[in-house]
Design a protein around this motif. Structure first.
Motif, mmCIF file in Angstrom:
data_model
loop_
_atom_site.group_PDB
_atom_site.id
_atom_site.type_symbol
_atom_site.label_atom_id
_atom_site.label_comp_id
_atom_site.label_asym_id
_atom_site.label_seq_id
_atom_site.Cartn_x
_atom_site.Cartn_y
_atom_site.Cartn_z
ATOM 1 N N ILE A 230 0.840 -1.205 0.000
ATOM 2 C CA ILE A 230 0.000 0.000 0.000
ATOM 3 C C ILE A 230 0.872 1.251 0.000
ATOM 4 O O ILE A 230 1.784 1.394 0.812
ATOM 5 N N LEU B 269 -3.658 5.185 1.352
ATOM 6 C CA LEU B 269 -4.746 4.453 2.014
ATOM 7 C C LEU B 269 -5.779 5.427 2.556
ATOM 8 O O LEU B 269 -5.432 6.495 3.060
ATOM 9 N N ALA C 173 -7.322 1.304 -0.889
ATOM 10 C CA ALA C 173 -5.866 1.471 -0.941
ATOM 11 C C ALA C 173 -5.367 1.315 -2.363
ATOM 12 O O ALA C 173 -5.970 0.601 -3.176
ATOM 13 N N GLY D 122 -1.510 0.855 -4.635
ATOM 14 C CA GLY D 122 -0.077 0.581 -4.574
ATOM 15 C C GLY D 122 0.512 0.727 -5.967
ATOM 16 O O GLY D 122 -0.233 0.870 -6.953
ATOM 17 N N ASP E 169 -4.654 -1.950 -6.606
ATOM 18 C CA ASP E 169 -5.723 -1.272 -5.854
ATOM 19 C C ASP E 169 -6.633 -2.315 -5.207
ATOM 20 O O ASP E 169 -6.747 -3.439 -5.693
#
Lengths: 386, 135
Positions: free
Chosen positions: A69, A72, A124, A126, A136
């Motif tokens: 992540i 967030l 979240a 990433g 995601d």
């Protein structure tokens, strides 16, 4: 002279004499310090006030495929995710993104909702890596679903705090509440003679590792708090302005909604009421005498929050007895005073802690290290940009 | 004699009539207007303190009721969710008439509705949002 070990033995045997920091005052007056120090084993202190510098570390567990992540949101409130893959920190004062005009929601509300067991919307993103391919993820989580959730508050339980007045001609909405113009009201925010660090002003018993009541859980002092200042002017050995602070840690999963409450101060933002209780072991007469401190011996400065500068002027020094009376006289004018921290809840916590110790559910912990001494707070020192 | 705080709710079609004049002339109401909010085309509201005999108060209230004006006692104007209240005291700092005070023994919030002027400052001063003003 008593030791932690001796006091804990008495607690385990159900024989410990435990009183609150309000009750000890009369005991010392009636019995004298020497006898009271022999009689009483523990004095409980407490406070229940808004403490902005608070937040929670969370670990969500790994998804499949896993995500690292990078950003967030919990109920649309951004949480800091710049640590390992599924760890995050949500701060109490962070505001939700995309709030409607009349809506108030922030990190403190997420923390309160987690404690209440509510489902929280988790979203979240990433970057996607070879080892963490997912980019995601979204859905709902609750407190029981998390691996860890512990509150780690960098600055709690301030040893005294300045009272606030507004001498300007306009109303000011501040973290010290609504301050009416022309010095029409004064607000203050400590529990005075019941407040933890007012009862152990030199940190003789409160140190790193001290077990505390935090939000209904048993937690610990992790460190001195940020802006910890031991060099402030003192009266009766206690600072007359914000002095020592504590970093507190506790398990969110053990906390109770009646001791953690999200707050919103109009014009300022979101904060979090935290219930803190700290037991003081009566190791000797000197420690006992500190716990017998009374509101009339505790003073604070009243500062003019009508001035938007760091160096505010003190309007005067006033005792907590005067502040708690409901009115303070300044230059012949009777000004209404109001607390911002709840004495009622502080008393409740001091009594719960007393009962927990008496029944053997709460043992005392000897600090593993002392809090930092001889330290003061620096202003921001920015170098000019080149 | 009787000192009562009332809020009068005027439907849009009655906001232009001088009911206050009638209450003073015909029903002997000694009126102190605390707060008024009337805008054309909308409901009007009038918060007043009334000093008169019980009999005249009753007659005046009947007159208002028959005219289609709703009247509420002040107690119903400020709602505090006492189950959620933490008695922090922030609202008492802005309540200069003293309708909201701290009990100095129990440190619980005390509500004295008879002193309230429905200024609304307590609603925005409450950090946990549990005070609602009905005016």
């Amino acid at each position: 002279m008593k030791t932690y070990k001796e006091i804990n033995e008495k607690i385990k045997a159900g024989n410990a004499v435990v009183v609150t920091a309000e009750e000890i005052i009369d005991i010392v007056e009636k019995e004298g310090a020497k006898k009271a120090a022999e009689m009483v084993d523990v004095v409980t202190t407490a406070t229940f006030g808004p403490m902005c510098s608070s937040g929670v570390f969370l670990n969500f567990g790994h998804s499949d495929p896993p995500i690292r992540i990078s950003k967030l949101w919990l109920n649309d409130v951004p949480a800091y995710a710049g640590i390992a893959a599924v760890d995050a920190y949500i701060g109490a004062t962070e505001l939700a993104e995309n709030m409607r005009s009349n809506e108030i929601y922030g990190g403190a509300h997420v923390i309160e909702d987690l404690i209440k067991g509510k489902e929280i919307r988790f979203r979240a993103i990433g970057t996607g890596t070879d080892c963490y391919p997912k980019k995601d993820i979204s859905g709902y989580i609750n407190l029981a679903d998390l691996n860890e959730a512990f509150m780690l508050n960098p600055r709690n339980a301030y040893q005294n705090y300045a009272a606030a007045i507004n001498l300007s001609k306009e109303k000011k909405e501040t973290y010290m509440g609504t301050l009416l113009p022309n010095g029409s009201n004064i607000t203050y925010s400590t529990s005075g003679e019941l407040s933890p660090l007012m009862n152990d002003p030199e940190f003789k018993t409160i140190g790193i590792g001290t077990k505390v009541f935090i939000g209904g859980a048993q937690g610990h002092v992790a460190w001195n708090g940020t802006q910890h200042n031991t060099l402030k002017d003192k009266v009766n050995g206690v600072p007359t302005s914000p002095g020592g602070t504590l970093t507190l840690i506790g398990d969110l999963k053990e906390m109770k909604p009646e001791f953690i409450k999200a707050a919103y101060y109009k014009g300022y933002g979101v904060s979090l009421f935290i219930g803190v209780g700290i037991p003081i072991p009566i190791l000797n007469e000197e420690i006992l005498l500190r716990t017998a401190v009374k509101d009339e011996e505790l003073f604070t400065n009243i500062y003019d929050y009508g001035v938007g500068e760091r160096s505010r002027k003190s309007v005067g020094l006033v005792s907590y007895k005067e502040l708690k009376s409901g009115f303070v006289n300044i230059n012949g004018k009777k000004i209404r005073t109001a607390p911002l921290s709840s004495m009622k809840k502080a008393r409740e916590i001091a009594n719960i802690l007393k009962e927990q110790i008496k029944s053997g559910d709460f043992l005392l912990t000897e600090p593993s290290a002392e809090l930092r001494q001889n330290t003061s707070t620096k202003p921001m020192k920015l170098k000019e940009e080149k | 004699m009787n000192n009562t705080r009332l809020t009068l709710y005027f439907p849009p079609d009655l906001t232009c009539k001088a009911f206050t004049y009638d209450l003073v002339k015909e029903y002997d109401w000694k009126i102190n207007i605390i707060k008024a909010s009337i805008s054309e085309g909308q409901e009007g509201r009038l918060l007043m303190e009334v000093d008169t005999s019980s009999e005249k108060l009753k007659e005046g209230l009947e007159y208002l009721s028959n005219s289609g004006i709703e009247v509420k006692n002040l107690e119903k104007q400020v709602y505090i969710d006492r189950d959620e209240c933490i008695s922090c005291g922030a609202c008492t700092g802005v309540c200069l008439p003293g309708a909201l005070e701290m009990d100095k023994n129990t440190w619980e919030l005390v509500h004295n509705p008879e002193k309230c002027i429905v200024c609304g400052l307590c609603e925005s001063a409450c950090p946990i949002g549990i005070i609602k003003i009905g005016f």
